[in-house]
Design an enzyme around this catalytic site. Structure first.
Site, mmCIF file in Angstrom:
data_model
loop_
_atom_site.group_PDB
_atom_site.id
_atom_site.type_symbol
_atom_site.label_atom_id
_atom_site.label_comp_id
_atom_site.label_asym_id
_atom_site.label_seq_id
_atom_site.Cartn_x
_atom_site.Cartn_y
_atom_site.Cartn_z
ATOM 1 N N ASP A 124 0.821 -1.204 0.000
ATOM 2 C CA ASP A 124 0.000 0.000 0.000
ATOM 3 C C ASP A 124 0.860 1.261 0.000
ATOM 4 O O ASP A 124 1.955 1.282 0.569
ATOM 5 C CB ASP A 124 -0.904 -0.033 1.238
ATOM 6 N N GLU A 136 1.597 -0.261 -4.718
ATOM 7 C CA GLU A 136 0.603 0.685 -5.209
ATOM 8 C C GLU A 136 1.307 1.984 -5.577
ATOM 9 O O GLU A 136 1.922 2.632 -4.733
ATOM 10 C CB GLU A 136 -0.447 0.964 -4.133
#
Length: 623
Positions: A339, A368
């Site tokens: 993330d 990400e």
């Protein structure tokens, strides 16, 4: 600033001089257990208590000759002790007894620490990794299916909400609900699951998404806890399916015990006044950037409820890395999605990635990177650029082929640099990546408007997008419900995280069944399923090369090919009918005389193929 005191080593005894006596009290040890036979012999235990655990002339003893204590460090907050261990390569699985205390033997404390046996082949037979042969399906556990209503609310947790009529409260979906529908997913052609975070989020609200950890070593009990996670992963692996865990290194929830009871003041980034990240990734690579802009980007908080982790703190860095290794071994993870990758300390990320890949070379890691521009995205992954910072991250989520590629191709009129030419141009820049086949491509996810909504609920455009997703280079990722035309526009994000109908007892509609879907939903589902299952058996798409041709009047043609198979993909994003100009693609079509539609199975001759506006085909070429 870090305030640490080292304990002096005498044999297996480490002495810490302190005026604080050790009281008999409970404590927690992290990692909770470890394994014999790991490649890295080093292990650092963090011992945490709600009270002081420093004592005058503290001794720390290991009962095993295979496990040696090399250093003990006490944080400024005397609730913590850090113990560095070295585990012999010859160590067998065993239970090690650690004892520690001061001059008064009756006040000593001890705990048993388990060194487990690793899975067969040191994980190689259990952990397969994620490759371009896979189709990833992204699920938010709270919103997919409720398989165990008994865990909907857990006494003592801060968030006791349970209301499916709201978009921000908990709905009760869980891991058992996912396991109950693995037949559905496998039938669809899915080979790997990526779940939004499963780790405990004991926050007062907005706990449905999972991105605010409060205890790394607990699976959230409201989705089933550790047993349910083990059961799900074991079921997946028994089906030759795979699991991807969502990592969050950049921040934690504000209720995390490490924030509420910090070992010292250096564990989180602090500012004189609250400072948010600027979300401006450009400053990390900008040769003209101001230092303060880089600091705000990397050290600013993502949101007020998620403190920004200082990964430059060596103890916190070790805690995070060991947890990633622990989770991989404990659950048999095949991949990690990382993330908010750009907001992390990138040197730390290189260290973390290396530690994981040294232990598990087959593991796939992808970060990400919601950034703008191919060069920006390439900066964060393995690339061919001659720049000072070199990332060792194998792959990223390919926002460029999404934001500037397929979405523009479907929604913008054709032009010199507009429409499908943006998709063509984005892919033409693949030369910057070390291996673009490792990138994860997608149409939507939990942070974006639903793909069906992005194309204004146009089924033909939807099919074009699915055709691209399941035939382009890279690893395709499908967001839950996209296959049944789930719609929703973000801002707020809860509208793109609605329940999969049929996943809850008493639902009036069951979209898991053909009988519960509308005609159009079944048409979409069958389209995804047919093409996904074609992909499963297509060597050209899974591992072959890509050749694309310059779009003409909105007609975009590309090929996936290897020595065994050639697949031709045609998308008409223009406003006129177009016939396939077979000879224009002779470099790839030479020797073939027929085309087989991957969806219908119908056989065509080249002259018979006419592509209407908003129509797409995937053909297997035949001789």
């Amino acid at each position: 600033m870090i305030f640490m005191k080292k304990i002096f080593l005498t044999g297996q005894f480490l002495l810490l001089f302190s005026s604080c006596l050790l009281a008999q009290q409970g404590f927690t040890v992290y990692p909770t257990h470890w394994w014999a036979g790991m490649k890295n012999p080093a292990l650092q235990l963090m011992i945490h208590s709600g009270k002081d655990i420093a004592v005058d002339k503290l001794a720390f003893i290991s009962s095993s000759k295979d496990v040696k204590v090399t250093r003990v460090t006490r944080a400024a907050n005397r609730h913590y002790i850090f113990v560095d261990l070295t585990i012999a390569a010859s160590a067998k699985p065993q239970t090690v007894k650690f004892s520690f205390g001061g001059n008064i033997r009756s006040e000593w404390q001890s705990f048993d620490y388990q060194l487990k046996a690793r899975s067969p082949g040191n994980g190689k037979t259990r952990i397969k990794g994620i490759t371009s042969e896979d189709l990833i399906y992204l699920i938010m556990p709270d919103r997919f299916s409720n398989g165990d209503p008994s865990n909907d609310r857990i006494p003592g947790m801060r968030d006791q909400s349970l209301n499916r009529d709201t978009i921000f409260e908990r709905h009760g979906g869980d891991l058992k609900g996912i396991e109950n529908h693995l037949d559905y997913l496998q039938d669809l052609g899915v080979t790997a699951l990526w779940l939004n975070p499963v780790i405990e989020n004991d926050m007062p609200n907005r706990t449905e998404h999972g991105y605010a950890f409060t205890d790394h070593y607990k699976v959230d009990p409201r989705i089933g806890g550790e047993k349910a996670y083990h059961d799900l992963v074991d079921d997946l692996h028994s089906r030759s399916m795979k699991i991807i865990q969502d990592a969050v290194y950049n921040h934690v929830g504000i209720e995390h015990f490490l924030f509420r009871d910090m070992p010292d003041s250096s564990w989180f980034h602090k500012w004189p006044i609250y400072t948010n990240t600027t979300y401006k990734d450009q400053v990390l690579m900008d040769p003209y950037a101001a230092a303060i802009d880089r600091k705000k980007m990397s050290d600013g908080w993502f949101v007020r409820s998620m403190p920004d982790v200082n990964q430059g703190n060596p103890f916190f860095a070790t805690f995070l890395i060991q947890h990633a290794i622990w989770s991989t071994e404990e659950y048999g993870l095949d991949g990690w999605r990382i993330d908010t990758y750009a907001y992390n300390d990138l040197d730390f990320m290189n260290r973390c990635n290396k530690a994981l890949l040294d232990e598990y070379p087959q593991l796939h890691l992808f970060g990400e990177t919601w950034v703008h521009g191919v060069l920006n995205q390439a900066y964060f992954t393995q690339n061919n650029l001659d720049i000072p910072y070199k990332s060792n991250l194998p792959a990223v989520t390919d926002f460029q082929t999404n934001l500037y590629g397929i979405i523009n191709a479907l929604n913008q009129p054709f032009g010199w640099t507009e429409g499908v030419n943006k998709l063509y141009s984005t892919l033409a820049n693949d030369f910057v990546y070390k291996d673009p086949m490792k990138l994860v491509i997608f149409l939507d996810n939990h942070d974006m408007s639903r793909f069906y909504s992005q194309v204004n609920e146009d089924l033909q455009k939807y099919k074009m997008g699915i055709t691209w997703l399941l035939t382009c280079r890279g690893i395709p990722q499908l967001y839950y419900g996209t296959e049944i035309l789930m719609a929703g526009v973000t801002n707020p994000d809860g509208w793109v995280r609605l329940d999969f109908k049929g996943g809850w007892p008493g639902d009036r509609e069951n979209k898991f069944m053909a009988t519960g879907r509308t005609r159009q939903e079944n048409e979409a589902f069958e389209y995804v399923k047919t093409l996904a299952r074609f992909r499963l058996h297509s060597s050209a798409i899974k591992t072959g090369k890509l050749m694309q041709y310059v779009p003409e009047d909105g007609l975009y043609t590309y090929f996936r090919y290897d020595a065994k198979q050639t697949v031709m993909v045609i998308m008409n994003t223009g406003d006129k009918n177009a016939r396939v100009k077979w000879n224009s693609y002779s470099e790839r079509t030479k020797g073939f005389t027929r085309l087989k539609d991957a969806i219908t199975g119908k056989i065509y001759t080249p002259g018979e193929v006419e592509v209407k506006p908003k129509e797409s085909f995937a053909f297997e070429l035949l001789k």
